[in-house]
Design an enzyme around this catalytic site. Structure first.
Site, PDB file in Angstrom:
ATOM      1  N   GLU A  13       6.173 -32.742  28.843  1.00  0.00           N
ATOM      2  CA  GLU A  13       6.566 -34.015  29.026  1.00  0.00           C
ATOM      3  C   GLU A  13       8.102 -34.111  28.673  1.00  0.00           C
ATOM      4  O   GLU A  13       8.502 -35.266  28.471  1.00  0.00           O
ATOM      5  CB  GLU A  13       5.846 -34.836  27.793  1.00  0.00           C
ATOM      6  CG  GLU A  13       4.332 -34.892  28.299  1.00  0.00           C
ATOM      7  CD  GLU A  13       3.458 -35.382  27.076  1.00  0.00           C
ATOM      8  OE1 GLU A  13       2.679 -36.444  27.365  1.00  0.00           O
ATOM      9  OE2 GLU A  13       3.384 -34.951  25.948  1.00  0.00           O
ATOM     10  N   GLY A  45      -3.949 -41.823  29.537  1.00  0.00           N
ATOM     11  CA  GLY A  45      -5.082 -42.079  30.639  1.00  0.00           C
ATOM     12  C   GLY A  45      -5.200 -43.564  30.634  1.00  0.00           C
ATOM     13  O   GLY A  45      -5.015 -44.412  29.543  1.00  0.00           O
ATOM     14  N   MET A  50      -3.215 -39.596  22.334  1.00  0.00           N
ATOM     15  CA  MET A  50      -3.615 -38.818  21.106  1.00  0.00           C
ATOM     16  C   MET A  50      -2.728 -39.026  19.967  1.00  0.00           C
ATOM     17  O   MET A  50      -2.853 -38.224  18.986  1.00  0.00           O
ATOM     18  CB  MET A  50      -4.016 -37.479  21.619  1.00  0.00           C
ATOM     19  CG  MET A  50      -5.180 -37.591  22.522  1.00  0.00           C
ATOM     20  SD  MET A  50      -5.542 -35.880  23.094  1.00  0.00           S
ATOM     21  CE  MET A  50      -6.462 -35.168  21.579  1.00  0.00           C
ATOM     22  N   GLU A  51      -1.524 -39.706  19.934  1.00  0.00           N
ATOM     23  CA  GLU A  51      -0.481 -39.649  18.994  1.00  0.00           C
ATOM     24  C   GLU A  51       0.074 -41.006  18.331  1.00  0.00           C
ATOM     25  O   GLU A  51       0.350 -41.007  17.318  1.00  0.00           O
ATOM     26  CB  GLU A  51       0.670 -38.864  19.526  1.00  0.00           C
ATOM     27  CG  GLU A  51       0.501 -37.154  19.800  1.00  0.00           C
ATOM     28  CD  GLU A  51      -0.255 -37.228  21.175  1.00  0.00           C
ATOM     29  OE1 GLU A  51       0.011 -38.115  22.126  1.00  0.00           O
ATOM     30  OE2 GLU A  51      -0.770 -36.024  21.368  1.00  0.00           O
ATOM     31  N   ASP A  79      -3.850 -40.158  34.430  1.00  0.00           N
ATOM     32  CA  ASP A  79      -5.238 -39.797  34.953  1.00  0.00           C
ATOM     33  C   ASP A  79      -5.837 -41.294  34.483  1.00  0.00           C
ATOM     34  O   ASP A  79      -5.387 -42.014  33.748  1.00  0.00           O
ATOM     35  CB  ASP A  79      -5.754 -38.891  34.062  1.00  0.00           C
ATOM     36  CG  ASP A  79      -5.839 -38.911  32.420  1.00  0.00           C
ATOM     37  OD1 ASP A  79      -4.741 -38.321  31.981  1.00  0.00           O
ATOM     38  OD2 ASP A  79      -6.661 -39.593  32.127  1.00  0.00           O
TER      39      ASP A  79
HETATM   40  N1  ADE Z   1      -3.314 -38.186  27.530  1.00  0.00           N
HETATM   41  C1  ADE Z   1      -3.260 -38.445  28.800  1.00  0.00           C
HETATM   42  N2  ADE Z   1      -4.561 -38.648  29.432  1.00  0.00           N
HETATM   43  C2  ADE Z   1      -5.374 -38.814  28.249  1.00  0.00           C
HETATM   44  C3  ADE Z   1      -6.747 -39.059  28.261  1.00  0.00           C
HETATM   45  N3  ADE Z   1      -7.468 -39.202  29.279  1.00  0.00           N
HETATM   46  N4  ADE Z   1      -7.353 -39.096  27.043  1.00  0.00           N
HETATM   47  C4  ADE Z   1      -6.491 -39.067  25.912  1.00  0.00           C
HETATM   48  N5  ADE Z   1      -5.171 -38.760  25.893  1.00  0.00           N
HETATM   49  C5  ADE Z   1      -4.619 -38.535  27.079  1.00  0.00           C
END
Ligand code: ADE
Length: 230
Positions: A12, A78, A175-176, A199
């Protein structure tokens, strides 16, 4: 005035690191920090690694050891909101930890003893970041609003739907971000975050995520950072 630029994974941030060849490297708490100048601005770049604890440790180190005066996070997420598709860009107005639940002692999602579940990003820095993202990626749809964070890669359609039902205004999941938002709140430091959608957090998320981080994430980060500092 030192601006910290953070991403979770090398994929990234690689193209941003490549923009700053004359940096000073140091390792603290197992992470490499790269100090230097980008477009005439003092910056420190770092890869936080993945998850809320890693992100919080990185943010504290940036503030205590590298004298960061503001933090910008760039990376992927996501998509959760109905109109938030792969390739879109989300700039966070606020963060929430979707996996934090100290009920019945505190309402679900509330950070205990803070009296709130949502941590706002800095309005001025966020406005600058949104302008930079729009200029860097003019073909991408730009969203602004809530991003939710948790220590889980959301990779099933069932879980994505459950999150959408529970938090209908959540645009994206990662996640951060919420961990850094809480640390910046504690220190009174400006924070802004931008995430490109890799995604849809659904049954195809795993493959979509890997393809996106390998092929596009770093270029997007570099373009946005270049516009932010220009
Ligand atoms: N970062 C990118 N895609 C993610 C997902 N599906 N879940 C958690 N963190 C992500």
């Amino acid at each position: 005035m030192t601006l910290a630029i953070v991403a979770a994974m090398r994929e990234e941030l690689a193209a941003v690191l490549a923009l700053m060849p004359a940096e000073t490297r140091s390792t603290v708490a197992g992470r490499e920090f790269f100090r230097g100048r980008l477009h005439g601005q003092e910056v420190v770049l770092v890869l936080s690694r993945i998850g809320k604890v890693a992100a919080a440790a990185t943010a504290v180190t940036l503030i205590e050891r590298f004298d960061a005066s503001a933090i910008v996070f760039t990376g992927v997420a996501g998509g959760l909101g109905p109109g938030v598709q792969v390739g879109d860009v989300v700039v966070a107005d606020a963060f929430l930890q979707h996996d934090l639940d100290a009920s019945p002692l505190f309402p679900r999602h509330e950070v205990p003893l803070y009296g709130k579940s949502r941590f706002a990003t800095d309005a001025a820095l966020t406005a600058r970041l949104a302008v930079a993202a729009g200029a860097a990626l003019p073909q991408a749809r730009l969203h602004r609003g809530l991003i939710v964070s948790g220590d889980r890669f959301v990779a099933t359609t069932a879980e994505a739907r459950a999150l959408q039902a529970e938090l209908p205004d959540a645009l994206a999941v990662e996640m951060e971000g919420a961990a850094i938002a809480q640390v910046c709140h504690d220190y009174g430091l400006p924070y802004a975050a931008v995430r490109t959608i890799s995604d849809r957090a659904d049954d195809a998320a795993h493959g979509d995520f890997l393809r996106f981080v390998q092929e596009v994430a770093s270029r997007h980060s570099a373009a946005i950072v270049a516009h932010l500092l220009a």
